[in-house]
Scaffold this motif. Structure first.
Motif, mmCIF file in Angstrom:
data_model
loop_
_atom_site.group_PDB
_atom_site.id
_atom_site.type_symbol
_atom_site.label_atom_id
_atom_site.label_comp_id
_atom_site.label_asym_id
_atom_site.label_seq_id
_atom_site.Cartn_x
_atom_site.Cartn_y
_atom_site.Cartn_z
ATOM 1 N N ALA A 1 0.842 -1.199 0.000
ATOM 2 C CA ALA A 1 0.000 0.000 0.000
ATOM 3 C C ALA A 1 0.872 1.242 0.000
ATOM 4 O O ALA A 1 2.026 1.210 0.421
ATOM 5 N N VAL A 2 0.281 2.338 -0.481
ATOM 6 C CA VAL A 2 0.887 3.664 -0.385
ATOM 7 C C VAL A 2 0.056 4.446 0.625
ATOM 8 O O VAL A 2 -1.177 4.507 0.508
ATOM 9 N N GLN B 1 -14.585 9.667 -0.024
ATOM 10 C CA GLN B 1 -15.373 9.494 -1.248
ATOM 11 C C GLN B 1 -14.880 10.347 -2.404
ATOM 12 O O GLN B 1 -15.199 10.067 -3.560
ATOM 13 N N PHE B 2 -14.089 11.372 -2.109
ATOM 14 C CA PHE B 2 -13.558 12.236 -3.167
ATOM 15 C C PHE B 2 -12.062 12.012 -3.396
ATOM 16 O O PHE B 2 -11.399 12.840 -4.011
ATOM 17 N N SER B 3 -11.537 10.905 -2.886
ATOM 18 C CA SER B 3 -10.095 10.640 -2.990
ATOM 19 C C SER B 3 -9.810 9.627 -4.093
ATOM 20 O O SER B 3 -10.518 8.620 -4.219
ATOM 21 N N THR B 4 -8.781 9.895 -4.885
ATOM 22 C CA THR B 4 -8.316 8.958 -5.912
ATOM 23 C C THR B 4 -6.797 8.911 -5.869
ATOM 24 O O THR B 4 -6.140 9.929 -5.679
ATOM 25 N N VAL B 5 -6.271 7.695 -6.031
ATOM 26 C CA VAL B 5 -4.819 7.493 -6.074
ATOM 27 C C VAL B 5 -4.528 6.530 -7.216
ATOM 28 O O VAL B 5 -5.103 5.435 -7.274
ATOM 29 N N VAL B 6 -3.661 6.935 -8.129
ATOM 30 C CA VAL B 6 -3.271 6.084 -9.260
ATOM 31 C C VAL B 6 -1.772 5.805 -9.132
ATOM 32 O O VAL B 6 -0.960 6.732 -9.127
ATOM 33 N N VAL B 7 -1.435 4.512 -9.024
ATOM 34 C CA VAL B 7 -0.039 4.075 -8.891
ATOM 35 C C VAL B 7 0.334 3.337 -10.170
ATOM 36 O O VAL B 7 -0.244 2.289 -10.474
ATOM 37 N N SER C 1 -9.804 6.021 4.015
ATOM 38 C CA SER C 1 -9.409 7.098 4.916
ATOM 39 C C SER C 1 -9.729 6.702 6.355
ATOM 40 O O SER C 1 -10.860 6.337 6.668
ATOM 41 N N VAL C 2 -8.703 6.743 7.213
ATOM 42 C CA VAL C 2 -8.872 6.482 8.647
ATOM 43 C C VAL C 2 -8.133 7.586 9.396
ATOM 44 O O VAL C 2 -6.919 7.761 9.211
ATOM 45 N N ASP C 3 -8.881 8.312 10.239
ATOM 46 C CA ASP C 3 -8.324 9.462 10.965
ATOM 47 C C ASP C 3 -7.669 10.435 9.967
ATOM 48 O O ASP C 3 -8.342 10.934 9.085
ATOM 49 N N LYS C 4 -6.361 10.632 10.076
ATOM 50 C CA LYS C 4 -5.678 11.594 9.198
ATOM 51 C C LYS C 4 -4.857 10.903 8.117
ATOM 52 O O LYS C 4 -4.049 11.544 7.447
ATOM 53 N N THR C 5 -5.072 9.585 7.925
ATOM 54 C CA THR C 5 -4.312 8.856 6.906
ATOM 55 C C THR C 5 -5.227 8.403 5.777
ATOM 56 O O THR C 5 -6.411 8.103 5.986
ATOM 57 N N LEU C 6 -4.658 8.348 4.592
ATOM 58 C CA LEU C 6 -5.340 7.844 3.406
ATOM 59 C C LEU C 6 -4.475 6.725 2.840
ATOM 60 O O LEU C 6 -3.303 6.950 2.514
ATOM 61 N N THR C 7 -5.036 5.516 2.741
ATOM 62 C CA THR C 7 -4.259 4.347 2.333
ATOM 63 C C THR C 7 -4.783 3.806 1.013
ATOM 64 O O THR C 7 -5.977 3.538 0.879
ATOM 65 N N GLN C 8 -3.875 3.637 0.054
ATOM 66 C CA GLN C 8 -4.211 3.067 -1.252
ATOM 67 C C GLN C 8 -3.528 1.706 -1.395
ATOM 68 O O GLN C 8 -2.313 1.622 -1.558
#
Length: 197
Positions: free
Chosen positions: A51-52, A63-69, A84-91
């Motif tokens: 994960a990143v 719901q408005f987050s996108t991550v392209v690896v 998204s959990v607390d202040k982190t966003l995990t892809q």
């Protein structure tokens, strides 16, 4: 006295105008900011990555987050949507190829302000072995057993026989009904004939 009143009114109007100008700037200070990423931009990863992870100074909207690896081959290795959990966003990511990996992200802070950016890192982790998937493949291909196929054929033949039997039964019942009608008609005709004579 009038001069003092005019001066006070002017100062009050200037203070009000200053507050009006200051208030719209406050939400800009409250925008979420990216604090760090894991892996960091420009880093070299030597262990397999699953994960990143993005860390912000405040919560962002999932719901408005996108991550392209993407790898050097231009293929996307993002696995599903970011969480998204607390202040982190995990892809989550699929097994990455060796070489340069590009990450392009976009999200929205709690106050609705959009955030976006991109960075690259190098994947030096060993490629996953393909021995396990190949050994599992024959097991799945050997799963269908040939003797299973005759069972449906026998079942269809039996249903065909039952339909033939039911058809024959209807023919016999129909014939019996015709005979009964003819016999009843003959009896009625015989009883009717003497009355006319």
């Amino acid at each position: 006295m009038r001069l003092h009143a005019t001066l006070r009114a002017t100062l009050a109007a200037a203070a009000a105008a200053f507050l009006v100008m200051l208030l719209p700037a406050q939400p800009a200070w409250a925008h979420a900011k990216l604090v760090k990423t894991d892996p960091a931009g420009g880093a070299t990863v030597s262990a397999p990555l699953t994960a990143v992870v993005f860390t912000f100074n405040e919560m962002v909207k999932q719901q408005f987050s996108t991550v392209v690896v993407t790898g050097a081959d231009g293929v996307s290795y993002s696995d599903g949507t970011p969480k998204s959990v607390d202040k982190t966003l995990t892809q989550p990511v699929k097994p990455l190829p060796a070489g340069a990996i590009k990450v392009v992200w976009r999200t929205v802070s709690g106050d609705g302000h959009p955030l976006e950016g991109q960075f690259t890192f190098t994947n030096a982790a060993p490629a996953p072995t393909s021995a396990a998937p190949t050994s599992a493949a024959p097991a799945t291909s050997a799963a269908p057993v040939v003797p299973d196929t005759p069972t449906p054929t026998v079942a269809t033949d039996r249903t065909g026989d039952s339909s033939d039997d039911s058809g024959l039964l209807w023919v016999i019942l129909g014939a019996v009904a015709v005979v009964l009608v003819l016999a009843g008609g003959a009896v009625w005709w015989r009883r009717r004939t003497p009355d006319q004579g």
